[in-house]
Scaffold this motif. Sequence first.
Motif, short mmCIF file in Angstrom:
data_model
loop_
_atom_site.label_atom_id
_atom_site.label_comp_id
_atom_site.label_asym_id
_atom_site.label_seq_id
_atom_site.Cartn_x
_atom_site.Cartn_y
_atom_site.Cartn_z
N THR A 174 -8.40 5.83 -5.48
CA THR A 174 -8.05 4.44 -5.79
C THR A 174 -9.17 3.50 -5.38
N HIS A 212 0.84 -1.20 0.00
CA HIS A 212 0.00 0.00 0.00
C HIS A 212 0.87 1.25 0.00
N PRO A 213 1.67 1.45 -1.05
CA PRO A 213 2.56 2.61 -1.08
C PRO A 213 1.77 3.91 -0.96
N GLU A 241 5.40 4.40 -5.34
CA GLU A 241 4.66 3.73 -6.42
C GLU A 241 5.53 3.61 -7.67
N PRO A 295 3.73 8.85 -4.22
CA PRO A 295 3.89 8.55 -5.65
C PRO A 295 5.28 8.07 -6.02
#
Length: 326
Positions: A321, A241-242, A248, A245
């Motif tokens: 998301t 669950h980064p 990610e 950004p």
Amino acid sequence: MTGAGSLLEVERLTIAIDGRQGVTHPVHDVSVVVDRGETVGVVGESGCGKSTLLRAIAGVLPRGVRPVAGEVRVDGQRLDPRRPSGQVAMIFQDPMTGLNPVLTVGGHITEVPRRRDGMTKSAARDLAIHLLQEVGIDDAEQRLDAYPHQLSGGLRQRVLIAAALSGNPKLLLCDEPTTALDVTVQARFVALLSRLVRDRDLGILYVTHDLPLLGTMCDRISVMYAGQVIERGSSRDVLQHPAHPYTEALLAAAPRMDSRAHRLVSIPGQPPALLPDADGCRFSPRCPYAVDRCREARGLGAGTATHESACVRRDERETATRRGDS
């Protein structure tokens, strides 16, 4: 984020480099905690400051690189970032850099016990054999008289670990030690470190650019970008669950073996200059989610106490998301 009775406590550390173009901060306001029996990873692109952070903890900052704020403590004792401590040992990226080519394996391992601790030659030799056996080297007694060039890369890394353990440190620093190893040897190396943490109750701070690797060995992960920690939390939270950004993007850029259709992804743009007065999110010029308020100065704080992020849009992005908007 300081734990009670933690082994390593790096508190708001800032490191400066005096260069021709002025002063830069390769490490800026960084805090890291490692408990006994714990492995903590630090990850980021080349040049993000992670190796400078390790050298400050090890007390081996080069000339012209200096601490300007914060402090480093190991087992409650404040350390000088410019002076090595017997409580800390370091394993470097390239074993041939960390090993003296004119010293035998035994010479590397017995140096600290003999010079610092006054151990006899015979006792130091016995200790060296024991340490080589502990790190999984067969024919330990015969290996003592070998030179680094006579060993494989995996064996050289094990010798480095044995030499590091010869001073009986409390904290082990690892600066991308598996970069030159193949996947099979890397897996054995990681398993060895995990066993040493358990058996010796060591703390390990492991620096790498390989985020997925940290998921196999680390309890917690700190993500660094442009000299700052921009996300930290449990390995599971950061990898699954980064919250930033940049994290990610690092995960998206990691090679995958489960699909031939997977394309390598690069992060557009370049990291910024590490200027001491840089404001706002340093990743915003490269971030696809950036808005005007991302340029506001902000450090870690978004999220929870166990999973922190420096992204001011974390909640918006998580909501989007969940809805499937982006």
